[in-house]
Design an enzyme around this catalytic site. Structure first.
Site, PDB file in Angstrom:
ATOM      1  N   LYS A 296       0.490  -1.052   0.167  1.00 48.48           N
ATOM      2  CA  LYS A 296      -0.133   0.019   0.112  1.00 48.48           C
ATOM      3  C   LYS A 296       0.544   1.252  -0.384  1.00 48.48           C
ATOM      4  O   LYS A 296       1.271   1.816   0.489  1.00 48.48           O
ATOM      5  CB  LYS A 296      -0.968  -0.034   1.855  1.00 48.48           C
ATOM      6  CG  LYS A 296      -1.846   0.557   0.964  1.00 48.48           C
ATOM      7  CD  LYS A 296      -3.203   0.228   2.376  1.00 48.48           C
ATOM      8  CE  LYS A 296      -4.023   0.941   2.586  1.00 48.48           C
ATOM      9  NZ  LYS A 296      -4.944   0.911   3.879  1.00 48.48           N
TER      10      LYS A 296
HETATM   11  C1  E4P Z   1      -8.799   2.196   3.397  1.00 48.42           C
HETATM   12  O1  E4P Z   1      -7.184   1.374   3.050  1.00 48.42           O
HETATM   13  C2  E4P Z   1      -8.394   2.503   4.876  1.00 48.42           C
HETATM   14  O2  E4P Z   1      -6.983   1.824   5.719  1.00 48.42           O
HETATM   15  C3  E4P Z   1      -9.685   3.484   6.031  1.00 48.42           C
HETATM   16  O3  E4P Z   1     -10.299   2.526   4.841  1.00 48.42           O
HETATM   17  C4  E4P Z   1      -9.460   4.449   6.332  1.00 48.42           C
HETATM   18  O4  E4P Z   1     -10.737   4.498   7.048  1.00 48.42           O
HETATM   19  P1  E4P Z   1     -10.588   5.667   8.157  1.00 48.42           P
HETATM   20  O5  E4P Z   1     -11.178   6.857   7.404  1.00 48.42           O
HETATM   21  O6  E4P Z   1     -11.657   5.125   8.295  1.00 48.42           O
HETATM   22  O7  E4P Z   1      -9.838   6.073   8.703  1.00 48.42           O
END
Ligand code: E4P
Length: 221
Positions: A84
């Site tokens: 990522k």
């Molecule tokens: C996606 O890969 C992220 O880890 C995640 O969806 C972030 O979400 P949040 O805005 O609830 O932290």
């Protein structure tokens, strides 16, 4: 649309996998930090084994060389690991390099169509629009998901739209309607999807009726 869990909690992944609905998992540094004392490598490997599908593990370096080095390292941990990377100039360059080596990449922190277009241009496997965080600042997060789906279809990009930052079950329904390839959600949202008061009441009534049924008396010999 595949359903992913957005968590670094091994127990939640185990429960999601046991339900048979889990397509993969996304993690991020904040979710990892919530699992106090957990070893990053071990946790990612354990989640990969349970999920039996793509598991995003995020790098923390900010420069291209550092991202590529960390990306190669995490990708070597398990065949299901997806690296990522944030959508930054350095992240885009790192994505191009890692994809050239056949490593799957999820480009994260996407808040505009142009960012998604750039991610697709460098061959990202997935791009993650953060719809909940856009909603939080008064923008329409789902409109971004829909636009990305349309642009990738029109331009014939193979990059998949991974709807992220999902806050409630309605987000999941809407993401499915606009054609997102994947929705990643907290464990709580997955459980909200399965629960319905009428299912509970109906099941209770079925079982009560079953207990009260008349059973044929055994015939005397
Ligand atoms: C996606 O890969 C992220 O880890 C995640 O969806 C972030 O979400 P949040 O805005 O609830 O932290």
């Amino acid at each position: 649309m595949k359903l992913f869990l957005d968590t670094a909690n091994v127990d939640e992944v185990r429960q999601g996998a046991a339900m048979g609905v889990l397509g993969g998992v996304t993690t991020n540094p904040s979710l990892m930090a919530k699992e106090r004392g957990a070893d990053f490598r071990q946790t990612v490997i354990e989640i990969c084994e349970l999920a039996k599908g793509p598991v995003s593990a995020e790098v923390t370096a900010l420069d291209t060389a550092g991202m590529v080095a960390q990306g190669r390292e995490v990708a070597s941990w398990h065949e299901h690991v997806v690296v990522k990377l944030p959508i930054t100039p350095a992240g885009l360059a790192a994505c191009r390099e890692l994809r050239g080596e056949g490593i799957a990449v999820n480009m994260t922190l996407c808040f505009s169509v142009n960012q998604g277009l750039l991610a697709a241009t460098v061959g990202a496997t997935y791009v993650s629009p953060f719809l909940g965080r856009l909603d939080d600042i008064g923008h329409d997060g789902m409109a971004l998901v829909a636009e990305l789906v349309e642009v990738f279809r029109v331009q014939r990009f193979e990059t998949q739209v991974l709807a992220a930052s999902i806050r409630h079950p309605l987000h999941v329904v809407q993401a499915a309607k606009v054609g997102a390839h994947i929705a990643t959600m907290p464990f709580k949202v997955l459980m909200q999807m399965v629960q319905h008061p009428l299912t509970d009441v109906g099941l209770e009534r079925f079982l009560a009726d079953w207990e009260r049924r008349e059973v044929p008396k055994p015939a005397l010999a």
